[in-house]
Design an enzyme around this catalytic site. Structure first.
Site, PDB file in Angstrom:
ATOM      1  N   ASP A 147       0.969  -1.352   0.011  1.00 43.89           N
ATOM      2  CA  ASP A 147      -0.032  -0.292  -0.078  1.00 43.89           C
ATOM      3  C   ASP A 147       0.804   1.144  -0.153  1.00 43.89           C
ATOM      4  OD1 ASP A 147      -2.614  -1.494   0.609  1.00 43.89           O
ATOM      5  OD2 ASP A 147      -1.774  -2.143   2.369  1.00 43.89           O
ATOM      6  N   ARG A 150       2.147   1.825  -3.268  1.00 44.49           N
ATOM      7  CA  ARG A 150       1.123   2.076  -4.163  1.00 44.49           C
ATOM      8  C   ARG A 150       0.894   3.660  -3.921  1.00 44.49           C
ATOM      9  NH1 ARG A 150      -2.630  -2.709  -2.892  1.00 44.49           N
ATOM     10  NH2 ARG A 150      -1.862  -3.989  -4.468  1.00 44.49           N
ATOM     11  N   HIS A 174      -3.778  -3.744   6.829  1.00 42.10           N
ATOM     12  CA  HIS A 174      -3.582  -3.877   5.500  1.00 42.10           C
ATOM     13  C   HIS A 174      -5.084  -4.193   5.099  1.00 42.10           C
ATOM     14  CE1 HIS A 174      -2.773  -4.947   1.234  1.00 42.10           C
ATOM     15  NE2 HIS A 174      -3.100  -6.173   1.343  1.00 42.10           N
ATOM     16  N   THR A 219      -3.905  -9.867  -7.814  1.00 39.41           N
ATOM     17  CA  THR A 219      -2.931  -8.941  -7.945  1.00 39.41           C
ATOM     18  C   THR A 219      -1.486  -9.669  -7.577  1.00 39.41           C
ATOM     19  OG1 THR A 219      -3.007  -8.551  -5.362  1.00 39.41           O
ATOM     20  CG2 THR A 219      -4.260  -6.974  -6.782  1.00 39.41           C
TER      21      THR A 219
END
Length: 304
Positions: A147, A150, A174, A219
């Site tokens: 995360d 990103r 998460h 993913t």
């Protein structure tokens, strides 16, 4: 060093490919419930490794073949059963997978560092500590590392600054209750104060995993390279700091739960957990994450 990857689904296979592209260990072992799938990956990656400057051996095997591993990455997971799924929906099914694999893996590799990728990763990291009996420092969840990557990618595009030069963390769980630690985000010594831009990019970050999943059905590339970043820091004892899921040690009154905090990663696993000076709102968000994850842990205990 000996590196074992458990689970040759999309994520496990991508991690194995990343490990082949950057061969930093002497032995790579691929484990899967279906040995044929692991054998196919091992053959394919062995062929690919001819094009790398490597003498790393790549083999498929059983749990027994993983004995003496220095690093174990655990990826198996049940599949979502509904379109609007959340990571916490996978908890009960994935706990069963952990119970099937982890005690024997720990018995055969008692000194390994275990990296948990399976979701919900904070809950599964906590369960992994319980099932293996490993010291908490040797059980690391990938947590909010992907995360944070990103988020840094979005900030980089917006600010026109290379992502490597941006220090910005997503912390907590998460999952949907994660939060951006604005108070400690900076580049070149200049802090990012909360703004509509940073809030907008954070909102996009929270949904990015689901967005990727909805478009391609899974993913794998981001989490694969994030996992190998952890492995790299272990193998070379680099002591890099990264936000990963660890057993919280009383920070902000939170304990007996795994959440992401900046942690220093070296050969022995987590060598230090850092306690950033969060704002009051961020501290409240951290406690809210703890309550949510603790609720899932307690729910699983009730159906054990």
């Amino acid at each position: 060093m000996k590196f074992s990857i458990v689970g040759m689904g999309r994520v496990g296979s991508a991690i194995a490919f990343a490990a082949t592209m950057e061969p930093i260990v002497s032995e790579l072992w691929l484990l899967n419930r279906s040995i044929e799938k692991a054998e196919g990956d091992a053959m394919d990656l062995t062929h690919a490794s001819v094009l790398r400057n490597s003498n790393m051996t790549i083999q498929a095997g059983t749990v027994e073949d993983s004995a003496g591993s220095d690093v174990i990455v655990f990826t198996p997971s049940v599949s979502p059963t509904r379109a609007d799924w959340k990571r916490s929906d996978l908890a009960i099914g994935n706990r069963g997978i952990l119970e099937e694999w982890l005690p024997r893996l720990a018995e055969l590799s008692p000194n390994a560092v275990l990296i948990m990728v399976t979701n919900p990763v904070d809950v599964m990291t906590y369960e992994a500590i319980r099932l293996t009996g490993f010291p908490p420092a040797r059980v690391i969840g990938t947590g909010t590392l992907v995360d944070s990557i990103r988020y840094r990618s979005l900030l980089s595009a917006e600010l026109k600054i290379h992502a490597d030069d941006i220090r910005a963390y997503i912390l907590g769980e998460h999952g949907d209750d994660q939060f951006a630690a604005y108070s400690v985000a900076m580049t070149g010594g200049e802090k990012f104060f909360p703004s509509e831009m940073t809030r907008r990019l954070f909102r996009e970050t929270v949904n990015l995993g689901y967005e990727v999943y909805n478009r391609k059905g899974y993913t794998n590339y981001g989490i694969a390279l994030a996992t190998m970043t952890i492995v790299d820091s272990i193998v070379y004892d680099l002591r890099h700091t990264m936000p990963v899921s660890v057993l919280v040690d009383g920070f902000l009154g939170v304990s007996d739960v795994c959440l992401s905090l900046p942690a220093v990663i070296g050969r022995e696993g987590v060598t230090r957990v850092l306690h950033p000076p969060l704002s009051e709102d961020e501290a409240d968000s951290f406690r809210a994450c703890a309550e949510k994850v603790r609720g899932t842990i307690d729910m699983m205990a009730g159906v054990r």
